[in-house]
Design a protein around this motif. Structure first.
Motif, PDB file in Angstrom:
ATOM      1  N   ARG A 108       5.843   0.083  -0.092  1.00 40.83           N
ATOM      2  CA  ARG A 108       6.597   0.378   1.127  1.00 40.83           C
ATOM      3  C   ARG A 108       5.699   1.043   2.167  1.00 40.83           C
ATOM      4  O   ARG A 108       5.709   0.672   3.343  1.00 40.83           O
ATOM      5  N   LEU A 109       4.905   2.018   1.752  1.00 41.72           N
ATOM      6  CA  LEU A 109       4.044   2.730   2.678  1.00 41.72           C
ATOM      7  C   LEU A 109       2.949   1.806   3.225  1.00 41.72           C
ATOM      8  O   LEU A 109       2.635   1.834   4.415  1.00 41.72           O
ATOM      9  N   THR A 110       2.395   0.981   2.346  1.00 48.43           N
ATOM     10  CA  THR A 110       1.300   0.103   2.758  1.00 48.43           C
ATOM     11  C   THR A 110       1.775  -0.944   3.759  1.00 48.43           C
ATOM     12  O   THR A 110       1.130  -1.170   4.791  1.00 48.43           O
ATOM     13  N   PRO A 151      10.227  -7.986   7.449  1.00 43.35           N
ATOM     14  CA  PRO A 151      11.031  -8.162   6.232  1.00 43.35           C
ATOM     15  C   PRO A 151      10.314  -7.702   4.961  1.00 43.35           C
ATOM     16  O   PRO A 151      10.968  -7.236   4.016  1.00 43.35           O
ATOM     17  N   LEU A 152       8.983  -7.798   4.941  1.00 44.25           N
ATOM     18  CA  LEU A 152       8.228  -7.327   3.776  1.00 44.25           C
ATOM     19  C   LEU A 152       8.407  -5.829   3.579  1.00 44.25           C
ATOM     20  O   LEU A 152       8.501  -5.351   2.454  1.00 44.25           O
ATOM     21  N   VAL A 153       8.463  -5.089   4.684  1.00 46.01           N
ATOM     22  CA  VAL A 153       8.678  -3.642   4.598  1.00 46.01           C
ATOM     23  C   VAL A 153      10.040  -3.354   3.979  1.00 46.01           C
ATOM     24  O   VAL A 153      10.175  -2.476   3.120  1.00 46.01           O
ATOM     25  N   PHE A 154      11.036  -4.119   4.373  1.00 51.57           N
ATOM     26  CA  PHE A 154      12.401  -3.882   3.890  1.00 51.57           C
ATOM     27  C   PHE A 154      12.547  -4.183   2.397  1.00 51.57           C
ATOM     28  O   PHE A 154      13.181  -3.426   1.663  1.00 51.57           O
ATOM     29  N   SER A 156      10.099  -4.405   0.127  1.00 51.38           N
ATOM     30  CA  SER A 156       9.008  -3.910  -0.722  1.00 51.38           C
ATOM     31  C   SER A 156       9.501  -2.928  -1.791  1.00 51.38           C
ATOM     32  O   SER A 156       9.058  -2.978  -2.935  1.00 51.38           O
ATOM     33  N   ALA A 157      10.408  -2.031  -1.405  1.00 46.43           N
ATOM     34  CA  ALA A 157      10.901  -1.033  -2.362  1.00 46.43           C
ATOM     35  C   ALA A 157      11.899  -1.621  -3.350  1.00 46.43           C
ATOM     36  O   ALA A 157      12.198  -1.005  -4.376  1.00 46.43           O
ATOM     37  N   ARG A 158      12.398  -2.814  -3.065  1.00 49.27           N
ATOM     38  CA  ARG A 158      13.408  -3.428  -3.926  1.00 49.27           C
ATOM     39  C   ARG A 158      12.792  -4.329  -4.990  1.00 49.27           C
ATOM     40  O   ARG A 158      13.220  -4.333  -6.142  1.00 49.27           O
ATOM     41  N   TYR A 159      11.802  -5.120  -4.595  1.00 52.24           N
ATOM     42  CA  TYR A 159      11.309  -6.177  -5.476  1.00 52.24           C
ATOM     43  C   TYR A 159       9.907  -5.931  -6.024  1.00 52.24           C
ATOM     44  O   TYR A 159       9.464  -6.639  -6.911  1.00 52.24           O
ATOM     45  N   TRP A 160       9.201  -4.935  -5.486  1.00 45.67           N
ATOM     46  CA  TRP A 160       7.887  -4.591  -6.017  1.00 45.67           C
ATOM     47  C   TRP A 160       7.969  -3.222  -6.667  1.00 45.67           C
ATOM     48  O   TRP A 160       8.862  -2.443  -6.427  1.00 45.67           O
ATOM     49  N   ARG A 161       6.956  -2.917  -7.499  1.00 43.02           N
ATOM     50  CA  ARG A 161       6.956  -1.630  -8.162  1.00 43.02           C
ATOM     51  C   ARG A 161       6.658  -0.540  -7.147  1.00 43.02           C
ATOM     52  O   ARG A 161       5.546  -0.384  -6.698  1.00 43.02           O
ATOM     53  N   SER A 162       7.667   0.205  -6.776  1.00 46.01           N
ATOM     54  CA  SER A 162       7.523   1.193  -5.712  1.00 46.01           C
ATOM     55  C   SER A 162       8.190   2.496  -6.121  1.00 46.01           C
ATOM     56  O   SER A 162       9.240   2.501  -6.760  1.00 46.01           O
ATOM     57  N   ILE A 163       7.525   3.604  -5.758  1.00 47.42           N
ATOM     58  CA  ILE A 163       8.143   4.913  -6.020  1.00 47.42           C
ATOM     59  C   ILE A 163       9.001   5.363  -4.845  1.00 47.42           C
ATOM     60  O   ILE A 163       9.674   6.392  -4.926  1.00 47.42           O
ATOM     61  N   HIS A 164       8.954   4.583  -3.768  1.00 44.68           N
ATOM     62  CA  HIS A 164       9.783   4.908  -2.606  1.00 44.68           C
ATOM     63  C   HIS A 164      11.242   4.601  -2.928  1.00 44.68           C
ATOM     64  O   HIS A 164      11.564   3.526  -3.425  1.00 44.68           O
ATOM     65  N   PRO A 165      12.158   5.525  -2.663  1.00 44.53           N
ATOM     66  CA  PRO A 165      13.574   5.269  -2.979  1.00 44.53           C
ATOM     67  C   PRO A 165      14.164   4.158  -2.121  1.00 44.53           C
ATOM     68  O   PRO A 165      13.827   4.017  -0.954  1.00 44.53           O
ATOM     69  N   SER A 166      15.046   3.360  -2.734  1.00 49.10           N
ATOM     70  CA  SER A 166      15.772   2.322  -2.004  1.00 49.10           C
ATOM     71  C   SER A 166      17.161   2.860  -1.697  1.00 49.10           C
ATOM     72  O   SER A 166      18.055   2.849  -2.545  1.00 49.10           O
ATOM     73  N   VAL A 167      17.325   3.359  -0.479  1.00 51.95           N
ATOM     74  CA  VAL A 167      18.558   4.074  -0.109  1.00 51.95           C
ATOM     75  C   VAL A 167      19.764   3.153  -0.099  1.00 51.95           C
ATOM     76  O   VAL A 167      20.871   3.542  -0.456  1.00 51.95           O
ATOM     77  N   LEU A 168      19.559   1.898   0.301  1.00 46.26           N
ATOM     78  CA  LEU A 168      20.677   0.960   0.402  1.00 46.26           C
ATOM     79  C   LEU A 168      20.847   0.139  -0.870  1.00 46.26           C
ATOM     80  O   LEU A 168      21.313  -0.977  -0.844  1.00 46.26           O
TER      81      LEU A 168
END
Length: 222
Positions: A108-110, A151-154, A156-168
């Motif tokens: 998400r950050l990248t 759309p990749l930013v949106f 990224s936290a859902r479908y890739w391994r991410s420590i960023h929380p997916s609020v929605l």
């Protein structure tokens, strides 16, 4: 209209700040630092809206070749870079006490950082004289292509391994109803600010273009 949006933002921001500090409960695991989220998320959300407006205005310019669409695209890109940059900064301030680092190359950050650099390059190109009379068309094409990263930013936290929380996410981000009320209030307040800034900057660009045209016309007559 601009003054109305500005006054509405001032009133809405007071209500939103009250909800953040006195209505929404303190999150159990992260503590009071989690309240940065109520500013961080609206900034990220409205930066995405900005880039979408840039995308639509760029398509409209390519279809109709009206300078007003080019100016709208430029104003939206400026707001997008501003808001996404602030979202990155507030995210770093949130991450330091929680993840113990200012920055990590999380998906998400990248993708957000890449998006910021792409639109910053768009603004640099807009400020230059590259392209001459075709500059607006070149910028419109870049505005359409640049949106591919959004759309990749949106996702990224859902479908890739991410420590960023997916609020929605399906669990609603694990937030209490009082927290959601604070989120929505801050989204609305930030939206009023966004509309005021977009209208002001678009009008300013239009005035600048009119002055430039008058100066050109005067120099030709002389």
């Amino acid at each position: 209209m601009i003054r109305l949006f500005a006054l509405a933002f001032a009133a809405a921001s007071i209500i939103a700040q009250y909800l953040i500090w006195f209505h929404a409960p303190v999150e159990e695991s992260m503590g009071v630092v989690q309240k940065i989220f109520y500013t961080h998320m609206p900034l990220a959300w409205w930066s995405t809206v900005s880039f979408f407006v840039n995308f639509v205005a760029s398509i409209l310019y390519l279809a109709k070749r009206r300078d007003a669409y080019s100016r709208l695209a430029g104003a939206a890109a400026e707001l997008g870079v501003l808001f996404s940059g602030l979202a990155l900064v507030t995210g770093m301030c949130w991450a330091r006490p929680i993840w113990n680092v200012w920055w990590t190359w999380d998906p998400r950050l990248t993708t957000t950082l890449v998006m910021w650099f792409v639109y910053a390059a768009y603004l640099l190109l807009r400020a230059s004289d590259v392209g001459g009379q075709r500059q607006s068309a070149v910028l419109a094409v870049l505005g359409v292509v640049a949106f591919l990263d959004v759309p990749l930013v949106f996702i990224s936290a859902r479908y890739w391994r991410s420590i960023h929380p997916s609020v929605l996410g399906s669990q609603g981000g694990g937030m209490e109803p009082e927290m959601w009320l604070a989120v929505l209030a801050n989204l609305a307040a930030m939206g009023l600010l966004w509309f005021a800034l977009l209208a002001f900057r678009t009008r300013q660009l239009g005035a600048g273009a009119a002055v430039t045209a008058l100066m050109r016309h005067g120099s030709i007559r002389n």
